[in-house]
Design a protein around this motif. Structure first.
Motif, PDB file in Angstrom:
ATOM      1  N   ASN A 239      -8.996  -3.599  -2.978  1.00  0.00           N
ATOM      2  CA  ASN A 239     -10.403  -3.866  -2.636  1.00  0.00           C
ATOM      3  C   ASN A 239     -10.769  -5.346  -2.702  1.00  0.00           C
ATOM      4  OD1 ASN A 239     -10.573  -1.133  -2.442  1.00  0.00           O
ATOM      5  ND2 ASN A 239     -11.807  -0.843  -4.289  1.00  0.00           N
ATOM      6  N   GLU A 240     -10.083  -6.096  -3.565  1.00  0.00           N
ATOM      7  CA  GLU A 240     -10.467  -7.501  -3.723  1.00  0.00           C
ATOM      8  C   GLU A 240      -9.439  -8.473  -3.163  1.00  0.00           C
ATOM      9  OE1 GLU A 240     -11.889  -8.419  -7.715  1.00  0.00           O
ATOM     10  OE2 GLU A 240     -12.448  -6.305  -7.934  1.00  0.00           O
ATOM     11  N   MET A 241      -8.181  -8.257  -3.547  1.00  0.00           N
ATOM     12  CA  MET A 241      -7.170  -9.233  -3.149  1.00  0.00           C
ATOM     13  C   MET A 241      -6.765  -9.075  -1.677  1.00  0.00           C
ATOM     14  SD  MET A 241      -3.384  -9.913  -4.804  1.00  0.00           S
ATOM     15  CE  MET A 241      -3.907 -10.218  -6.486  1.00  0.00           C
ATOM     16  N   PHE A 242      -6.411  -7.861  -1.272  1.00  0.00           N
ATOM     17  CA  PHE A 242      -5.857  -7.677   0.074  1.00  0.00           C
ATOM     18  C   PHE A 242      -6.820  -8.104   1.192  1.00  0.00           C
ATOM     19  CE2 PHE A 242      -2.540  -4.185  -1.263  1.00  0.00           C
ATOM     20  CZ  PHE A 242      -1.947  -5.095  -2.111  1.00  0.00           C
ATOM     21  N   PRO A 243      -8.113  -7.786   1.097  1.00  0.00           N
ATOM     22  CA  PRO A 243      -9.002  -8.245   2.175  1.00  0.00           C
ATOM     23  C   PRO A 243      -9.013  -9.766   2.326  1.00  0.00           C
ATOM     24  CG  PRO A 243     -10.094  -6.571   0.845  1.00  0.00           C
ATOM     25  CD  PRO A 243      -8.834  -6.934   0.132  1.00  0.00           C
TER      26      PRO A 243
ATOM     27  N   LYS B 131       0.835  -1.213   0.000  1.00  0.00           N
ATOM     28  CA  LYS B 131       0.000   0.000   0.000  1.00  0.00           C
ATOM     29  C   LYS B 131       0.864   1.255   0.000  1.00  0.00           C
ATOM     30  CE  LYS B 131      -4.494  -1.036   2.003  1.00  0.00           C
ATOM     31  NZ  LYS B 131      -5.323  -0.934   3.224  1.00  0.00           N
ATOM     32  N   ALA B 132       1.958   1.229   0.734  1.00  0.00           N
ATOM     33  CA  ALA B 132       2.858   2.398   0.760  1.00  0.00           C
ATOM     34  C   ALA B 132       3.457   2.620  -0.633  1.00  0.00           C
ATOM     35  CB  ALA B 132       3.966   2.183   1.790  1.00  0.00           C
TER      36      ALA B 132
ATOM     37  N   VAL C  70      -2.653   1.702 -13.711  1.00  0.00           N
ATOM     38  CA  VAL C  70      -2.149   1.457 -12.358  1.00  0.00           C
ATOM     39  C   VAL C  70      -3.258   1.697 -11.336  1.00  0.00           C
ATOM     40  CG1 VAL C  70      -0.529   2.285 -10.582  1.00  0.00           C
ATOM     41  CG2 VAL C  70       0.291   1.838 -12.900  1.00  0.00           C
ATOM     42  N   LYS C  71      -4.017   2.769 -11.534  1.00  0.00           N
ATOM     43  CA  LYS C  71      -5.107   3.075 -10.601  1.00  0.00           C
ATOM     44  C   LYS C  71      -6.119   1.922 -10.552  1.00  0.00           C
ATOM     45  CE  LYS C  71      -6.223   7.460 -10.736  1.00  0.00           C
ATOM     46  NZ  LYS C  71      -6.883   8.649 -11.342  1.00  0.00           N
ATOM     47  N   HIS C  72      -6.488   1.434 -11.720  1.00  0.00           N
ATOM     48  CA  HIS C  72      -7.435   0.319 -11.815  1.00  0.00           C
ATOM     49  C   HIS C  72      -6.872  -0.927 -11.103  1.00  0.00           C
ATOM     50  CE1 HIS C  72     -10.012  -2.755 -13.735  1.00  0.00           C
ATOM     51  NE2 HIS C  72      -8.889  -3.421 -13.878  1.00  0.00           N
ATOM     52  N   HIS C  73      -5.618  -1.211 -11.404  1.00  0.00           N
ATOM     53  CA  HIS C  73      -4.969  -2.396 -10.854  1.00  0.00           C
ATOM     54  C   HIS C  73      -4.857  -2.304  -9.322  1.00  0.00           C
ATOM     55  CE1 HIS C  73      -2.226  -5.796 -10.744  1.00  0.00           C
ATOM     56  NE2 HIS C  73      -1.376  -5.067 -10.057  1.00  0.00           N
ATOM     57  N   VAL C  74      -4.459  -1.140  -8.836  1.00  0.00           N
ATOM     58  CA  VAL C  74      -4.309  -0.917  -7.398  1.00  0.00           C
ATOM     59  C   VAL C  74      -5.664  -1.080  -6.701  1.00  0.00           C
ATOM     60  CG1 VAL C  74      -3.932   0.934  -5.689  1.00  0.00           C
ATOM     61  CG2 VAL C  74      -2.199   0.476  -7.449  1.00  0.00           C
TER      62      VAL C  74
END
Ligand SMILES: [Fe+2]
Ligand SMILES: [Fe+2]
Length: 161
Positions: A129-133, A24-25, A120-124
């Protein structure tokens, strides 16, 4: 003479981040660089910012592909998020290749930077929103993973400079 606190944290060695905090950083840092690009009209500034963006994105993508994504794929038994993210990395890398070492020569260059920032914005957004949780809810050891990623990131950044 003024350094009375010998226990003050060493700025060169930040506290270890867990894997998601580290990623995230990175995302935030790149987003700042894109924002700076939008504001500048100076060609040398544009060139320097794009060089920084390309290095940051390349290193970030590499630690994800080498360390984070394989761990996620295994932990989540994922057949969807990681493959999709990997394909998106390919698009990002393709645009990086078109920008690296090229003079900021006007509208096509700006257009490529703009499209790169949108990819990049889309990918991030998908990662955060989907992978990290899902990753957070898994049994993965985020601190151990983060430490390995931070070490690899340092190596890659040292090679890139
Ligand atoms: Fe990614
Ligand atoms: Fe990422």
């Amino acid at each position: 003479m003024t350094a009375t606190k010998t226990t003050a944290p060493d700025k060169a060695k930040p506290a270890p981040k867990d894997a998601i905090a580290l990623l995230k950083a990175d995302h935030e840092a790149v987003s700042q660089l894109f924002a700076e690009y939008e504001k500048t009209r100076s060609v040398p500034n544009k060139k320097a910012l794009v060089a920084e963006i390309c290095t940051a994105l390349s290193v970030h993508a590499q630690i994800e592909e080498e360390i984070f994504y394989p761990a996620v794929k295994t932990a989540l038994k994922d057949k969807l998020l990681v493959p999709e993210a990997t394909v998106e990395h390919t698009s990002v890398k393709d645009l990086i290749a078109q920008l690296e070492g090229v003079e900021p020569d006007g509208e096509m260059y700006d257009a490529k930077v703009k499209v790169l920032s949108e990819y990049v914005k889309h990918h991030v957004r998908e990662e955060q929103n989907e992978m990290f949780p899902k990753v957070k809810a898994s049994s993965l050891d985020m601190v151990e993973l983060g430490a390995r990623m931070a070490a690899r990131k340092d190596d890659l950044l040292a090679q890139a400079t």
